[in-house]
Design an enzyme around this catalytic site. Structure first.
Site, short mmCIF file in Angstrom:
data_model
loop_
_atom_site.label_atom_id
_atom_site.label_comp_id
_atom_site.label_asym_id
_atom_site.label_seq_id
_atom_site.Cartn_x
_atom_site.Cartn_y
_atom_site.Cartn_z
N CYS A 66 27.37 -20.43 12.14
CA CYS A 66 26.69 -19.25 11.52
C CYS A 66 25.50 -18.79 12.61
O CYS A 66 25.22 -17.70 12.41
CB CYS A 66 26.04 -20.04 10.22
SG CYS A 66 27.28 -20.26 8.91
N CYS A 158 28.49 -24.34 4.31
CA CYS A 158 27.79 -25.92 4.41
C CYS A 158 26.40 -25.82 3.54
O CYS A 158 26.08 -26.79 2.92
CB CYS A 158 27.79 -26.14 5.65
SG CYS A 158 29.15 -26.31 6.37
N CYS A 198 32.28 -18.91 6.22
CA CYS A 198 32.61 -19.93 6.99
C CYS A 198 33.04 -19.18 8.63
O CYS A 198 34.42 -19.23 8.45
CB CYS A 198 33.55 -21.13 6.67
SG CYS A 198 33.51 -22.54 7.94
N CYS A 239 41.60 -5.55 -1.94
CA CYS A 239 42.47 -6.04 -0.88
C CYS A 239 43.43 -4.85 -0.66
O CYS A 239 44.06 -4.08 -1.45
CB CYS A 239 43.32 -7.22 -1.21
SG CYS A 239 44.53 -7.67 0.06
N CYS A 259 52.20 -8.96 -0.91
CA CYS A 259 50.85 -9.64 -1.21
C CYS A 259 51.12 -11.01 -0.61
O CYS A 259 52.21 -11.72 -0.74
CB CYS A 259 50.73 -9.60 -2.55
SG CYS A 259 49.68 -10.97 -3.35
N CYS A 265 47.12 -17.47 -0.41
CA CYS A 265 46.05 -16.57 -0.35
C CYS A 265 45.33 -17.03 -1.29
O CYS A 265 45.80 -16.87 -2.49
CB CYS A 265 46.37 -15.01 -0.35
SG CYS A 265 45.13 -14.19 -0.07
N CYS A 274 34.71 -8.71 2.76
CA CYS A 274 35.65 -8.64 3.90
C CYS A 274 36.64 -7.35 4.06
O CYS A 274 36.70 -6.91 4.97
CB CYS A 274 36.61 -9.79 4.05
SG CYS A 274 35.51 -11.33 4.36
N CYS A 293 43.72 -15.28 2.78
CA CYS A 293 42.22 -15.82 2.80
C CYS A 293 42.26 -17.37 2.08
O CYS A 293 42.93 -17.62 1.47
CB CYS A 293 41.62 -14.77 1.95
SG CYS A 293 39.98 -15.29 1.14
N CYS A 296 36.75 -18.90 2.07
CA CYS A 296 35.67 -19.47 2.95
C CYS A 296 34.34 -19.24 2.21
O CYS A 296 33.42 -20.03 2.40
CB CYS A 296 35.65 -19.19 4.22
SG CYS A 296 34.91 -17.59 4.65
S1 SF4 Z 1 46.57 -12.41 -3.43
FE1 SF4 Z 1 45.65 -12.11 -1.33
S2 SF4 Z 1 46.96 -10.68 -0.33
FE2 SF4 Z 1 47.44 -10.67 -2.35
S3 SF4 Z 1 46.28 -8.83 -3.25
FE3 SF4 Z 1 44.90 -10.63 -3.76
S4 SF4 Z 1 43.68 -10.99 -1.74
FE4 SF4 Z 1 45.37 -9.24 -1.20
S1 SF4 Z 2 39.01 -13.19 4.20
FE1 SF4 Z 2 38.73 -14.76 2.89
S2 SF4 Z 2 38.90 -16.60 4.61
FE2 SF4 Z 2 38.64 -14.66 5.68
S3 SF4 Z 2 36.53 -14.21 6.21
FE3 SF4 Z 2 36.98 -13.36 4.19
S4 SF4 Z 2 36.38 -14.84 2.54
FE4 SF4 Z 2 36.66 -16.10 4.48
#
Ligand code: SF4
Ligand code: SF4
Length: 331
Positions: A66, A158, A198, A239, A259, A265, A274, A293, A296
């Site tokens: 971090c 953490c 993380c 997403c 997906c 995921c 993100c 994903c 994290c």
């Molecule tokens: S399950 Fe994952 S890849 Fe599928 S829409 Fe949701 S975040 Fe996106």
């Molecule tokens: S997409 Fe998910 S695993 Fe990747 S940094 Fe973002 S929260 Fe963390």
């Protein structure tokens, strides 16, 4: 200020109100905070840069990820973080001060009060000698630092949820900052902010610090204590592959369109933004790179032995569906 600051060509005076507004607007744009948010963050950044908000950074059980992430901040950039965020009174990796002298610096600040404490890493409650500063266990120093701080930010999963050190087996009796504060009767309400990840995303940490410097305690999720402005929506909500999810078009192999849910995921479990701010200065992020994903920022991250990073198959997703429903997401 005890950091080994590299030299730089710009003096603090050369930062204008316009620079702060630009940085505030950029951060606000990442988090969809609008014009008012931009002004707030600009004001907060200016206060940090003018040393009006003292910051103390302590590390316990962490990989320093971090801290490294924080140094990759873009707005302000790494050089500015080190040289300009003069209100960073002590940081274990950046400060020249080490050993007894570091303890003296920290103790002096604790007596002074009026500082924001950033905690990185879980706390080894069951094995205090697992985390030492100048040969002494950190626990009592941390205890006093937490008690006298005006505000505490738990940076990374953490610190926020015990993360990897607190995973099943937990040989050091690692706990998160919140559990430690509660066990020591240190007030948590309106004093602790969790910034999981993380690692924790640098812009999330800078935006949180700037907000705190300008307006104090932000609006948080009551259970997770995560700031709504950053952790209010799930990765799944925004997403770019969500339209595949809606059509039940799932990728069966890595590299395929679709997906990534059936490749493990956990975007529906991870609350952070993100999809908008991405990583490495907005270059890319997990799902855009074709990787599921791994949630994290979730309190469950890396906690159970049977909860591997990538979960293949439907049965491992029962928890995902359950959590999704619990949070009231109808998608
Ligand atoms: S399950 Fe994952 S890849 Fe599928 S829409 Fe949701 S975040 Fe996106
Ligand atoms: S997409 Fe998910 S695993 Fe990747 S940094 Fe973002 S929260 Fe963390």
């Amino acid at each position: 200020m005890a950091t080994t600051a590299p030299t730089t060509t710009r003096s603090l005076r050369s930062f204008t109100r316009r620079d702060f507004l630009r940085a505030g607007a950029f951060l606000a744009g990442l988090y969809g905070l609008g014009r008012t948010g931009a002004v707030t963050l600009a004001e907060g950044l200016q206060r940090l840069f003018e040393r009006k908000q003292l910051v103390l950074w302590l590390q316990c059980q962490s990989c320093s990820g971090c801290s490294v992430s924080f140094l990759n901040a873009d707005h302000p950039g790494p050089l500015d973080v080190i040289t300009r965020m003069a209100s960073l009174v002590y940081h274990p990796n950046l400060s020249a001060t080490q050993g007894e002298q570091a303890i003296e610096t920290i103790r002096k600040l604790i007596r002074h009060g009026h500082y924001v404490l950033i905690c990185e890493g879980a706390i080894p409650l069951g094995m205090p000698q697992a985390c030492l500063l100048a040969g002494q266990p950190m626990l009592e120093l941390l205890n006093d630092a937490l008690r006298n701080a005006s505000l505490v930010v738990a940076a990374g999963s953490c610190a926020a949820f015990a993360g990897i050190p607190g995973a099943e087996g937990n040989a050091t009796g690692a706990v998160c900052v919140r559990d430690f504060m509660e066990k020591r009767d240190i007030p948590v309400d309106k004093r602790l902010i969790n910034c999981p990840g993380c690692p924790c995303h640098p812009d999330s940490l800078v935006a949180t610090l700037a907000y705190v410097a300008a307006r104090g305690y932000p609006k948080v999720n009551p259970q997770l204590l995560t700031p709504d402005m950053i952790y209010g929506r799930s990765v799944h909500d925004d997403c770019p592959r969500f339209h595949y999810w809606q059509k039940n078009a799932f990728a069966q192999r890595f590299g395929e369109e679709g997906c990534l849910f059936k490749l493990g995921c956990l975007g529906p479990l991870s609350y952070t933004n993100c999809p908008h701010r991405q990583w490495n200065g907005g270059i890319n992020w997990c799902i855009r790179a074709g990787a599921p994903c791994i949630a994290c920022t979730s309190p469950e991250f890396a906690r159970r032995r049977d909860f591997a990073f990538y979960r293949l198959g439907e049965k491992y997703h029962a928890v995902t569906y359950h959590e999704h429903e619990r949070r009231g997401d109808k998608s």
